[in-house]
Design a protein around this motif. Structure first.
Motif, PDB file in Angstrom:
ATOM      1  N   ALA A 194       0.832  -1.210   0.000  1.00  0.00           N
ATOM      2  CA  ALA A 194       0.000   0.000   0.000  1.00  0.00           C
ATOM      3  C   ALA A 194       0.868   1.262   0.000  1.00  0.00           C
ATOM      4  CB  ALA A 194      -0.919   0.004   1.216  1.00  0.00           C
ATOM      5  N   ALA A 195       0.571   2.171  -0.903  1.00  0.00           N
ATOM      6  CA  ALA A 195       1.335   3.413  -1.005  1.00  0.00           C
ATOM      7  C   ALA A 195       0.563   4.417  -1.832  1.00  0.00           C
ATOM      8  CB  ALA A 195       2.707   3.155  -1.646  1.00  0.00           C
ATOM      9  N   ILE A 196       0.943   5.684  -1.690  1.00  0.00           N
ATOM     10  CA  ILE A 196       0.389   6.741  -2.520  1.00  0.00           C
ATOM     11  C   ILE A 196       1.538   7.505  -3.151  1.00  0.00           C
ATOM     12  CG2 ILE A 196      -1.767   6.977  -1.249  1.00  0.00           C
ATOM     13  CD1 ILE A 196      -0.571   9.339   0.242  1.00  0.00           C
ATOM     14  N   GLY A 197       1.252   8.197  -4.229  1.00  0.00           N
ATOM     15  CA  GLY A 197       2.277   8.932  -4.948  1.00  0.00           C
ATOM     16  C   GLY A 197       2.247  10.418  -4.636  1.00  0.00           C
ATOM     17  N   ALA A 198       3.221  11.109  -5.193  1.00  0.00           N
ATOM     18  CA  ALA A 198       3.294  12.560  -5.075  1.00  0.00           C
ATOM     19  C   ALA A 198       4.151  13.077  -6.221  1.00  0.00           C
ATOM     20  CB  ALA A 198       3.895  12.973  -3.737  1.00  0.00           C
ATOM     21  N   VAL A 199       3.748  14.198  -6.772  1.00  0.00           N
ATOM     22  CA  VAL A 199       4.460  14.797  -7.896  1.00  0.00           C
ATOM     23  C   VAL A 199       4.850  16.219  -7.528  1.00  0.00           C
ATOM     24  CG1 VAL A 199       4.314  15.493 -10.322  1.00  0.00           C
ATOM     25  CG2 VAL A 199       3.202  13.383  -9.566  1.00  0.00           C
ATOM     26  N   GLY A 200       6.108  16.588  -7.821  1.00  0.00           N
ATOM     27  CA  GLY A 200       6.538  17.957  -7.588  1.00  0.00           C
ATOM     28  C   GLY A 200       7.898  18.040  -6.920  1.00  0.00           C
ATOM     29  N   THR A 201       8.440  19.239  -6.874  1.00  0.00           N
ATOM     30  CA  THR A 201       9.676  19.511  -6.162  1.00  0.00           C
ATOM     31  C   THR A 201       9.351  19.764  -4.690  1.00  0.00           C
ATOM     32  OG1 THR A 201       9.586  21.919  -6.411  1.00  0.00           O
ATOM     33  CG2 THR A 201      10.499  20.644  -8.266  1.00  0.00           C
ATOM     34  N   ILE A 202      10.366  20.051  -3.886  1.00  0.00           N
ATOM     35  CA  ILE A 202      10.117  20.308  -2.464  1.00  0.00           C
ATOM     36  C   ILE A 202       9.295  21.576  -2.263  1.00  0.00           C
ATOM     37  CG2 ILE A 202      12.147  19.067  -1.660  1.00  0.00           C
ATOM     38  CD1 ILE A 202      13.503  21.829  -1.274  1.00  0.00           C
ATOM     39  N   GLU A 203       9.271  22.459  -3.270  1.00  0.00           N
ATOM     40  CA  GLU A 203       8.463  23.684  -3.150  1.00  0.00           C
ATOM     41  C   GLU A 203       6.987  23.432  -3.423  1.00  0.00           C
ATOM     42  OE1 GLU A 203      11.168  27.342  -4.534  1.00  0.00           O
ATOM     43  OE2 GLU A 203      10.996  25.756  -6.055  1.00  0.00           O
ATOM     44  N   ALA A 204       6.704  22.348  -4.125  1.00  0.00           N
ATOM     45  CA  ALA A 204       5.322  22.120  -4.562  1.00  0.00           C
ATOM     46  C   ALA A 204       4.449  21.488  -3.496  1.00  0.00           C
ATOM     47  CB  ALA A 204       5.324  21.239  -5.810  1.00  0.00           C
ATOM     48  N   ASP A 205       5.045  20.678  -2.633  1.00  0.00           N
ATOM     49  CA  ASP A 205       4.257  19.913  -1.663  1.00  0.00           C
ATOM     50  C   ASP A 205       4.276  20.593  -0.290  1.00  0.00           C
ATOM     51  OD1 ASP A 205       3.518  17.688  -3.364  1.00  0.00           O
ATOM     52  OD2 ASP A 205       5.636  17.128  -3.311  1.00  0.00           O
ATOM     53  N   THR A 206       3.121  20.638   0.340  1.00  0.00           N
ATOM     54  CA  THR A 206       2.982  21.273   1.645  1.00  0.00           C
ATOM     55  C   THR A 206       3.435  20.331   2.761  1.00  0.00           C
ATOM     56  OG1 THR A 206       0.747  20.439   2.005  1.00  0.00           O
ATOM     57  CG2 THR A 206       0.970  22.500   0.757  1.00  0.00           C
ATOM     58  N   ASP A 207       3.509  20.863   3.962  1.00  0.00           N
ATOM     59  CA  ASP A 207       3.827  20.022   5.121  1.00  0.00           C
ATOM     60  C   ASP A 207       2.794  18.910   5.268  1.00  0.00           C
ATOM     61  OD1 ASP A 207       5.959  21.651   5.602  1.00  0.00           O
ATOM     62  OD2 ASP A 207       5.299  22.344   7.584  1.00  0.00           O
ATOM     63  N   ASP A 208       1.524  19.245   5.043  1.00  0.00           N
ATOM     64  CA  ASP A 208       0.481  18.226   5.136  1.00  0.00           C
ATOM     65  C   ASP A 208       0.696  17.125   4.101  1.00  0.00           C
ATOM     66  OD1 ASP A 208      -0.768  19.484   7.237  1.00  0.00           O
ATOM     67  OD2 ASP A 208      -2.283  20.486   5.979  1.00  0.00           O
ATOM     68  N   ASP A 209       1.140  17.479   2.897  1.00  0.00           N
ATOM     69  CA  ASP A 209       1.450  16.478   1.877  1.00  0.00           C
ATOM     70  C   ASP A 209       2.555  15.546   2.351  1.00  0.00           C
ATOM     71  OD1 ASP A 209      -0.388  17.561   0.033  1.00  0.00           O
ATOM     72  OD2 ASP A 209       1.119  18.966  -0.760  1.00  0.00           O
ATOM     73  N   TRP A 210       3.597  16.121   2.919  1.00  0.00           N
ATOM     74  CA  TRP A 210       4.724  15.303   3.389  1.00  0.00           C
ATOM     75  C   TRP A 210       4.280  14.357   4.503  1.00  0.00           C
ATOM     76  CZ3 TRP A 210       9.905  14.862   1.964  1.00  0.00           C
ATOM     77  CH2 TRP A 210      10.295  15.645   0.868  1.00  0.00           C
TER      78      TRP A 210
END
Length: 267
Positions: free
Chosen positions: A95-111
């Motif tokens: 089980a896993a989810i993905g994420a797209v973007g640089t470190i600037e694109a994703d919020t703390d909540d995303d991380w």
């Protein structure tokens, strides 16, 4: 029959590689998870698929609802699988989810969200399964990582960080549990032809060009299939691989190990 009960009667190879063994696969309702569960069942295992939406899990697989971010949900599903099968021998943390973007694109909540699913989710499920795995003569855990743990891929900072953590966690778990007879390994797929990848392609400005680029970056010139990843998981989970632990196996069309010459440009 549990792994303990059949282990003294000549081992599972006598009646099929996974005969008499019970397995749990998280994220088992689609993609790599479903391919893995199906292959293990074909080779004789009884398999429970843990998923947020297990309704689409086909027989003879056992679909169980579970959210890997919720400890109570995980423990209830693992306990149900154990009771249904009379034991537990194999755990596949897929089980896993993905994420797209640089470190600037994703919020703390995303991380926090991605790490909660991709890394802490493995911890929750493995922690719940360990008491049952210790009772097995053929206990194995296989974590699904990613080639992103090895390669610097653009626009994949958060996802890569989570899968790098999965790889490190695998080695630590292997060291912690080898004395209990529990083998822990990891499979790092390349870009696989899964529903998640297809959704990314559908969202691209030019899906055909994006697909061609994904194919081209793997030396084999094509996407990895879920069945190929499943075969690697089955190898690592198999009682026939009893001396293999702390291993990270790439199933990536040569991305990690090969550096092929660039074809000359044609004017």
């Amino acid at each position: 029959m549990t792994g303990d009960e059949q282990g003294s009667a000549g081992g599972p190879a006598a009646a099929g590689e996974f005969a008499g063994l019970a397995a749990v696969v998280t994220g088992g309702a689609s993609g790599i998870g479903l391919a893995t569960a199906t292959l293990l069942a074909e080779r004789g295992a009884r398999v429970a698929c843990l998923d947020l939406n297990p309704r689409q899990v086909p027989e003879p697989l056992l679909g169980l609802a579970a959210d890997v971010t919720d400890d109570a949900s995980v423990r209830a599903a693992i306990t149900t699988a154990h009771h249904a099968f009379g034991g537990l021998d194999i755990l596949v943390n897929n089980a896993a989810i993905g994420a797209v973007g640089t470190i600037e694109a994703d919020t703390d909540d995303d991380w926090h969200r991605v790490f909660d699913v991709n890394v802490v989710g493995i911890v929750r499920v493995s922690r719940a399964a360990l008491p049952y795995l210790r009772a097995s003569a053929h206990a194995a855990i296989v974590n699904i990582g990613s080639i992103a743990a090895w390669l610097g891929l653009p626009q994949r900072a958060l996802y890569s960080a989570s899968k790098g953590a999965v790889q490190a966690l695998t080695l630590a778990m292997a060291a912690d549990h080898v004395a209990a007879g529990i083998r822990v390994n990891c499979v790092n797929p390349g870009t696989a032809d899964t529903p998640w990848v297809r959704r990314l392609l559908d969202a691209a400005d030019d899906p055909a060009a994006e697909l061609a680029a994904l194919r081209a970056r793997q030396p084999t010139g094509r996407l990895t299939t879920p069945r190929e990843v499943a075969a690697a998981v089955a190898y690592l989970a198999s009682p026939l691989s009893g001396s293999t632990t702390g291993t990270v196996l790439a199933v990536d069309g040569g991305m990690h190990g090969l550096r092929l010459p660039t074809p000359p440009s044609r004017a």
